[in-house]
Design a protein around this motif. Structure first.
Motif, mmCIF file in Angstrom:
data_model
loop_
_atom_site.group_PDB
_atom_site.id
_atom_site.type_symbol
_atom_site.label_atom_id
_atom_site.label_comp_id
_atom_site.label_asym_id
_atom_site.label_seq_id
_atom_site.Cartn_x
_atom_site.Cartn_y
_atom_site.Cartn_z
ATOM 1 N N PRO A 38 40.120 42.971 38.119
ATOM 2 C CA PRO A 38 39.973 44.569 37.885
ATOM 3 C C PRO A 38 39.940 45.047 36.695
ATOM 4 C CG PRO A 38 41.984 44.258 39.031
ATOM 5 C CD PRO A 38 41.485 42.827 39.144
ATOM 6 N N LEU A 39 39.426 44.334 35.782
ATOM 7 C CA LEU A 39 39.294 44.752 34.336
ATOM 8 C C LEU A 39 37.939 45.471 34.011
ATOM 9 C CD1 LEU A 39 40.132 41.462 32.372
ATOM 10 C CD2 LEU A 39 41.702 43.455 33.058
ATOM 11 N N GLN A 44 40.028 46.335 29.656
ATOM 12 C CA GLN A 44 41.387 47.188 30.045
ATOM 13 C C GLN A 44 41.421 46.979 31.795
ATOM 14 O OE1 GLN A 44 43.365 48.381 27.869
ATOM 15 N NE2 GLN A 44 42.128 47.218 26.538
ATOM 16 N N LEU A 45 42.743 46.919 32.156
ATOM 17 C CA LEU A 45 43.028 46.585 33.310
ATOM 18 C C LEU A 45 42.891 48.134 33.915
ATOM 19 C CD1 LEU A 45 44.249 45.114 35.730
ATOM 20 C CD2 LEU A 45 46.577 45.658 35.094
ATOM 21 N N VAL A 46 42.233 48.445 35.152
ATOM 22 C CA VAL A 46 42.095 49.774 35.783
ATOM 23 C C VAL A 46 43.458 50.217 36.270
ATOM 24 C CG1 VAL A 46 39.848 49.340 36.354
ATOM 25 C CG2 VAL A 46 41.331 48.827 38.158
ATOM 26 N N GLU A 47 43.446 51.190 36.280
ATOM 27 C CA GLU A 47 44.857 52.050 36.990
ATOM 28 C C GLU A 47 44.452 51.940 38.425
ATOM 29 O OE1 GLU A 47 47.551 53.582 35.097
ATOM 30 O OE2 GLU A 47 46.595 52.817 33.382
ATOM 31 N N GLY A 48 45.924 52.025 39.133
ATOM 32 C CA GLY A 48 45.779 52.082 40.656
ATOM 33 C C GLY A 48 46.124 51.062 41.215
ATOM 34 N N GLY A 49 45.902 51.063 42.594
ATOM 35 C CA GLY A 49 46.292 50.102 43.598
ATOM 36 C C GLY A 49 45.257 49.321 44.082
ATOM 37 N N ILE A 50 45.518 48.799 45.098
ATOM 38 C CA ILE A 50 44.404 47.674 45.762
ATOM 39 C C ILE A 50 43.154 48.503 45.773
ATOM 40 C CG2 ILE A 50 44.999 48.042 48.222
ATOM 41 C CD1 ILE A 50 44.179 44.922 46.515
ATOM 42 N N GLU A 51 43.067 49.590 46.365
ATOM 43 C CA GLU A 51 41.817 50.210 46.500
ATOM 44 C C GLU A 51 40.818 50.401 45.189
ATOM 45 O OE1 GLU A 51 44.467 51.653 47.535
ATOM 46 O OE2 GLU A 51 44.446 52.224 49.461
ATOM 47 N N GLU A 52 41.338 50.758 43.938
ATOM 48 C CA GLU A 52 40.873 51.073 42.813
ATOM 49 C C GLU A 52 40.603 49.439 42.338
ATOM 50 O OE1 GLU A 52 43.420 54.797 43.582
ATOM 51 O OE2 GLU A 52 43.890 52.317 43.622
ATOM 52 N N MET A 85 48.676 39.409 51.552
ATOM 53 C CA MET A 85 47.702 39.606 52.482
ATOM 54 C C MET A 85 47.923 40.626 53.675
ATOM 55 S SD MET A 85 45.140 37.915 53.808
ATOM 56 C CE MET A 85 45.077 36.163 53.280
ATOM 57 N N ASN A 86 49.011 41.319 53.367
ATOM 58 C CA ASN A 86 49.165 42.844 54.156
ATOM 59 C C ASN A 86 48.289 43.676 53.699
ATOM 60 O OD1 ASN A 86 51.292 41.778 55.628
ATOM 61 N ND2 ASN A 86 52.725 42.127 53.869
ATOM 62 N N GLN A 87 47.524 43.498 52.587
ATOM 63 C CA GLN A 87 46.449 44.378 52.291
ATOM 64 C C GLN A 87 45.111 44.024 52.559
ATOM 65 O OE1 GLN A 87 47.697 44.622 47.960
ATOM 66 N NE2 GLN A 87 48.800 46.486 48.233
ATOM 67 N N PHE A 88 45.023 43.088 53.499
ATOM 68 C CA PHE A 88 43.922 42.511 53.756
ATOM 69 C C PHE A 88 42.918 43.523 54.560
ATOM 70 C CE2 PHE A 88 40.808 40.459 56.770
ATOM 71 C CZ PHE A 88 40.150 39.884 56.082
ATOM 72 N N ASP A 117 48.639 39.615 36.566
ATOM 73 C CA ASP A 117 49.306 40.287 37.856
ATOM 74 C C ASP A 117 48.549 41.305 38.302
ATOM 75 O OD1 ASP A 117 51.502 38.450 37.543
ATOM 76 O OD2 ASP A 117 52.260 39.816 35.756
ATOM 77 N N VAL A 118 47.256 40.686 38.719
ATOM 78 C CA VAL A 118 46.400 41.948 39.432
ATOM 79 C C VAL A 118 46.670 41.598 40.649
ATOM 80 C CG1 VAL A 118 44.780 42.054 37.416
ATOM 81 C CG2 VAL A 118 44.316 40.406 39.431
ATOM 82 N N LEU A 119 46.218 42.521 41.562
ATOM 83 C CA LEU A 119 46.251 42.307 43.171
ATOM 84 C C LEU A 119 45.046 41.645 43.887
ATOM 85 C CD1 LEU A 119 47.585 46.137 43.579
ATOM 86 C CD2 LEU A 119 48.872 43.949 43.434
ATOM 87 N N VAL A 120 43.826 41.712 43.259
ATOM 88 C CA VAL A 120 42.872 40.828 43.780
ATOM 89 C C VAL A 120 41.800 40.247 42.860
ATOM 90 C CG1 VAL A 120 41.514 43.001 43.949
ATOM 91 C CG2 VAL A 120 40.991 41.431 45.774
ATOM 92 N N GLU A 121 41.443 39.082 43.238
ATOM 93 C CA GLU A 121 40.245 38.127 42.593
ATOM 94 C C GLU A 121 39.316 37.944 43.230
ATOM 95 O OE1 GLU A 121 39.612 34.731 39.406
ATOM 96 O OE2 GLU A 121 41.426 35.179 39.989
ATOM 97 N N ILE A 122 37.753 38.010 43.036
ATOM 98 C CA ILE A 122 36.882 37.684 43.978
ATOM 99 C C ILE A 122 35.812 36.716 43.194
ATOM 100 C CG2 ILE A 122 35.090 38.303 45.547
ATOM 101 C CD1 ILE A 122 36.607 41.009 46.415
ATOM 102 N N GLU A 123 35.446 35.921 43.821
ATOM 103 C CA GLU A 123 34.373 34.811 43.210
ATOM 104 C C GLU A 123 33.505 34.817 44.222
ATOM 105 O OE1 GLU A 123 36.399 31.062 42.361
ATOM 106 O OE2 GLU A 123 35.793 30.293 44.321
ATOM 107 N N LEU A 124 32.094 34.570 43.785
ATOM 108 C CA LEU A 124 30.850 34.603 44.678
ATOM 109 C C LEU A 124 29.891 33.262 44.357
ATOM 110 C CD1 LEU A 124 29.530 38.159 44.337
ATOM 111 C CD2 LEU A 124 31.307 37.295 46.189
ATOM 112 N N ILE A 125 29.045 32.930 45.274
ATOM 113 C CA ILE A 125 28.106 31.863 45.074
ATOM 114 C C ILE A 125 27.077 32.522 45.865
ATOM 115 C CG2 ILE A 125 27.105 29.759 45.640
ATOM 116 C CD1 ILE A 125 30.088 28.687 46.153
ATOM 117 N N ALA A 126 25.890 32.748 45.009
ATOM 118 C CA ALA A 126 24.637 33.583 45.543
ATOM 119 C C ALA A 126 23.254 32.399 45.588
ATOM 120 C CB ALA A 126 24.395 34.849 44.602
#
Length: 131
Positions: A38-39, A44-52, A85-88, A117-126
Motif C-alpha cells: 500500500p504505497l 509514500q505509505l498510505v495512512e490507515g488500517g487494513i481497509e485503506e 489472518m484475523n483480518q481475512f 511493515d505493511v498489513l497486506v501485499e497481493i500479487e497476480l497472474i493474468a
C-alpha cells in the motif's frame, strides 16, 4: 520452437519497485505482477488500517494491469499475503468488491512480516489474451 521474449511492464501510476525487480513481467500470454503493497504512486505509505491499505494495493494492481492492456477480469491467480489472518474477512470483502463475479484461483497466507511493515501485499497472474 518459438522463443518467448520477456517484456518489462512499468507505470508511474503505481509505486516504483523498491528493490531489484519489475512491477510486472509479460511472457507469452501471461502477465506476472510483483507483489503490491500500500504505497501510493509517489512511494509514500498510505495512512490507515487494513481497509485503506487493501484498497491502495488494488489501485496499484489495476494501474499495472492497465499498463499491460488488461484488467482484473484477466486475472487467473491471486496470492494474498496478510500480517494478521484475523483480518481475512475484511480483506476478502474488499477483494470481492474489485473482482465481482470473476473468481480467479487464489491463495491467502498469513506472514510474519511484510516490506515496510505493511498489513497486506497481493500479487497476480493474468492472461493477456483479451476476450
Amino acid at each position: 520452437m518459438t522463443s518467448k521474449k520477456l517484456q518489462v511492464i512499468a507505470t508511474d501510476k503505481a509505486p516504483a519497485a523498491i528493490g531489484p525487480y519489475s512491477q510486472a513481467i509479460k511472457v507469452g500470454d501471461l502477465l506476472f505482477t510483483s507483489g503490491q503493497i500500500p504505497l501510493d504512486a509517489s512511494g509514500q505509505l498510505v495512512e490507515g488500517g487494513i481497509e485503506e491499505q487493501t484498497h491502495q494495493v488494488f489501485r496499484n494492481l489495476q494501474a499495472v494491469l492497465e499498463e499491460a492492456g488488461v484488467t482484473l477480469n484477466n486475472v487467473v491467480k491471486a496470492t494474498v499475503f496478510m500480517k494478521d489472518m484475523n483480518q481475512f474477512a475484511i480483506v476478502n470483502g474488499i477483494y470481492s468488491s474489485y473482482f465481482g463475479d470473476h473468481k480467479p484461483a487464489r491463495s491467502a497466507v498469513e506472514v510474519a512480516r511484510l516490506p515496510k511493515d505493511v498489513l497486506v501485499e497481493i500479487e497476480l497472474i493474468a492472461s493477456t489474451v483479451v476476450e
